[in-house]
Write a protein that holds these residues in place. Structure first.
Motif, mmCIF file in Angstrom:
data_model
loop_
_atom_site.group_PDB
_atom_site.id
_atom_site.type_symbol
_atom_site.label_atom_id
_atom_site.label_comp_id
_atom_site.label_asym_id
_atom_site.label_seq_id
_atom_site.Cartn_x
_atom_site.Cartn_y
_atom_site.Cartn_z
ATOM 1 N N ASP A 183 0.830 -1.208 0.000
ATOM 2 C CA ASP A 183 0.000 0.000 0.000
ATOM 3 C C ASP A 183 0.862 1.255 0.000
ATOM 4 O OD1 ASP A 183 -2.267 -1.519 -0.019
ATOM 5 O OD2 ASP A 183 -2.662 -1.350 2.144
ATOM 6 N N ALA A 184 1.939 1.226 0.788
ATOM 7 C CA ALA A 184 2.824 2.391 0.862
ATOM 8 C C ALA A 184 3.465 2.671 -0.486
ATOM 9 C CB ALA A 184 3.901 2.165 1.932
ATOM 10 N N LEU A 185 3.886 1.628 -1.194
ATOM 11 C CA LEU A 185 4.510 1.808 -2.505
ATOM 12 C C LEU A 185 3.518 2.348 -3.526
ATOM 13 C CD1 LEU A 185 6.734 -1.401 -2.687
ATOM 14 C CD2 LEU A 185 7.514 0.956 -2.517
ATOM 15 N N ARG A 186 2.284 1.796 -3.500
ATOM 16 C CA ARG A 186 1.274 2.287 -4.440
ATOM 17 C C ARG A 186 0.978 3.753 -4.187
ATOM 18 N NH1 ARG A 186 -1.254 -2.911 -3.185
ATOM 19 N NH2 ARG A 186 -0.912 -4.346 -4.936
ATOM 20 N N LYS A 187 0.872 4.122 -2.919
ATOM 21 C CA LYS A 187 0.613 5.525 -2.574
ATOM 22 C C LYS A 187 1.775 6.409 -3.023
ATOM 23 C CE LYS A 187 -2.455 4.947 1.444
ATOM 24 N NZ LYS A 187 -3.468 5.956 1.070
ATOM 25 N N SER A 188 3.030 5.916 -2.875
ATOM 26 C CA SER A 188 4.204 6.690 -3.268
ATOM 27 C C SER A 188 4.207 6.947 -4.766
ATOM 28 C CB SER A 188 5.488 5.958 -2.866
ATOM 29 O OG SER A 188 5.575 5.831 -1.463
ATOM 30 N N ILE A 189 3.894 5.899 -5.548
ATOM 31 C CA ILE A 189 3.881 6.041 -7.000
ATOM 32 C C ILE A 189 2.763 6.980 -7.439
ATOM 33 C CG2 ILE A 189 3.473 4.801 -9.162
ATOM 34 C CD1 ILE A 189 4.893 2.399 -7.866
ATOM 35 N N ALA A 190 1.602 6.850 -6.808
ATOM 36 C CA ALA A 190 0.474 7.726 -7.153
ATOM 37 C C ALA A 190 0.820 9.179 -6.827
ATOM 38 C CB ALA A 190 -0.784 7.282 -6.386
ATOM 39 N N ALA A 191 1.446 9.420 -5.678
ATOM 40 C CA ALA A 191 1.821 10.780 -5.284
ATOM 41 C C ALA A 191 2.852 11.338 -6.246
ATOM 42 C CB ALA A 191 2.369 10.781 -3.857
ATOM 43 N N ASP A 192 3.792 10.505 -6.686
ATOM 44 C CA ASP A 192 4.812 10.946 -7.618
ATOM 45 C C ASP A 192 4.199 11.302 -8.967
ATOM 46 O OD1 ASP A 192 7.814 11.177 -8.010
ATOM 47 O OD2 ASP A 192 7.278 9.888 -9.691
ATOM 48 N N ASN A 193 3.205 10.518 -9.382
ATOM 49 C CA ASN A 193 2.511 10.807 -10.642
ATOM 50 C C ASN A 193 1.799 12.162 -10.570
ATOM 51 O OD1 ASN A 193 3.294 8.461 -11.932
ATOM 52 N ND2 ASN A 193 1.513 7.306 -11.224
ATOM 53 N N ARG A 194 1.184 12.446 -9.411
ATOM 54 C CA ARG A 194 0.502 13.718 -9.260
ATOM 55 C C ARG A 194 1.482 14.881 -9.312
ATOM 56 N NH1 ARG A 194 -2.661 10.677 -5.597
ATOM 57 N NH2 ARG A 194 -1.447 11.403 -3.805
ATOM 58 N N ARG A 195 2.630 14.692 -8.674
ATOM 59 C CA ARG A 195 3.634 15.770 -8.687
ATOM 60 C C ARG A 195 4.157 15.991 -10.099
ATOM 61 N NH1 ARG A 195 5.165 13.908 -3.346
ATOM 62 N NH2 ARG A 195 6.441 12.252 -4.247
ATOM 63 N N SER A 196 4.305 14.903 -10.873
ATOM 64 C CA SER A 196 4.803 15.019 -12.237
ATOM 65 C C SER A 196 3.830 15.794 -13.112
ATOM 66 C CB SER A 196 5.044 13.631 -12.843
ATOM 67 O OG SER A 196 6.025 12.934 -12.090
ATOM 68 N N LYS A 197 2.528 15.595 -12.915
ATOM 69 C CA LYS A 197 1.511 16.289 -13.712
ATOM 70 C C LYS A 197 1.477 17.770 -13.404
ATOM 71 C CE LYS A 197 -1.475 12.239 -14.274
ATOM 72 N NZ LYS A 197 -2.783 11.643 -13.943
ATOM 73 N N LYS A 198 1.844 18.143 -12.161
ATOM 74 C CA LYS A 198 1.801 19.558 -11.768
ATOM 75 C C LYS A 198 2.942 20.351 -12.393
ATOM 76 C CE LYS A 198 -0.441 18.779 -7.294
ATOM 77 N NZ LYS A 198 -0.275 18.845 -5.814
ATOM 78 N N LYS A 199 4.041 19.638 -12.751
ATOM 79 C CA LYS A 199 5.209 20.346 -13.297
ATOM 80 C C LYS A 199 4.993 20.788 -14.728
ATOM 81 C CE LYS A 199 8.551 18.006 -10.305
ATOM 82 N NZ LYS A 199 9.747 17.139 -10.250
#
Length: 271
Positions: free
Chosen positions: A255-271
């Motif tokens: 769960d922690a890894l999935r959340k980390s990847i999802a959070a990273d994807n969101r940060r990438s879209k904001k850039k």
């Protein structure tokens, strides 16, 4: 601005000798440094050696090295005594041993110096020694007196020059087995590895010196600048935490890894 050589001498391999100079490969001269001041007068406070019994200041010419044999019992060593233990390695780096570079672990490396020819006449001999080590992927092991102590050193070809590393003494390196034993008992779940690899790939960047910048130095310079202008010191710069950065109580690694990847994807879209 290039630093002045820290040491000058000779590099020797069998009958091949050349004049070289050694310069520290790292520097902390750009770091913010402070003096201790007297708050009432604004004058600098100077440190001074004093006699531990009489409390009186000791003049520079009266200072002498001492080796403690027992409590309150010292053997005094004059500069002349210390000169008598000077070795050939005071002025000559005589390479007598070679070793594969990959056999020397990072933990043995202490401080790096750039080693370069000291004059045009030494260029060819220096280049021959450097190229021979580079071609065979070897490093030279020698000894050198620095600060009245003989140090083991490693000479590693780097670009057109040589990086000389002082090596730690054997009693300074602790055995990793004393600290890592038992860690291999925990085996990662196979399902977690693809997620970890995906996370590593998304967060991989080319090396940049900015990755190891010091924000504390920037904050200190801002404070000093404001005090020069007699303004109120600015609040230290802090990274603004996002909702994604808030710690959670997730215990499950998947769960922690999935959340980390999802959070990273969101940060990438904001850039």
């Amino acid at each position: 601005m290039a630093l002045r050589p820290y040491w000058k001498g000779y590099l020797k391999l069998s009958l091949v000798t050349c004049s070289v100079e050694m310069t520290p490969a790292t520097s902390d001269s750009d770091k913010v440094k402070f003096h201790t001041l007297n708050r009432d007068t604004g004058n600098r406070v100077l440190s001074q050696y004093v006699d531990s019994v009489t409390g009186k200041p000791v003049r520079d010419k009266d200072e002498v090295k001492g080796y403690q044999r027992s409590e309150d019992d010292y053997v005094m060593l004059e500069d002349e005594d210390l000169e008598h233990v000077a070795l050939e390695s005071t002025k000559t780096i005589d390479i007598s041993t070679f070793a594969p570079r990959d056999e020397i672990d990072w933990i043995w490396l202490d401080k790096p110096y750039y080693l370069t020819p000291n004059d045009k006449l030494s260029d060819e001999a220096f280049a021959v020694i450097r190229a021979a080590m580079e071609k065979q992927k070897m490093v030279g092991i020698s000894r050198l007196v620095l600060g009245r102590r003989e140090r083991a050193v490693m000479l590693e070809p780097r670009g057109k020059g040589i990086v000389l590393w002082t090596l730690r003494y054997g009693d300074e390196v602790r055995d990793q087995a004393d600290y890592f034993k038992g860690l291999d008992k925990e085996k990662p779940e196979k399902a977690t590895l693809p997620l970890i690899r995906k996370l590593i790939k998304k967060q991989t960047r080319h090396w940049d010196a900015k990755m190891v910048s010091d924000p504390v130095q920037e904050n200190l310079l801002d404070i000093i600048k404001s005090k020069k202008k007699h303004r109120r010191a600015p609040a230290p710069k802090k990274a603004t935490p996002s909702a994604d950065d808030k710690p959670s109580n997730v215990i499950n690694i998947m769960d922690a890894l999935r959340k980390s990847i999802a959070a990273d994807n969101r940060r990438s879209k904001k850039k």
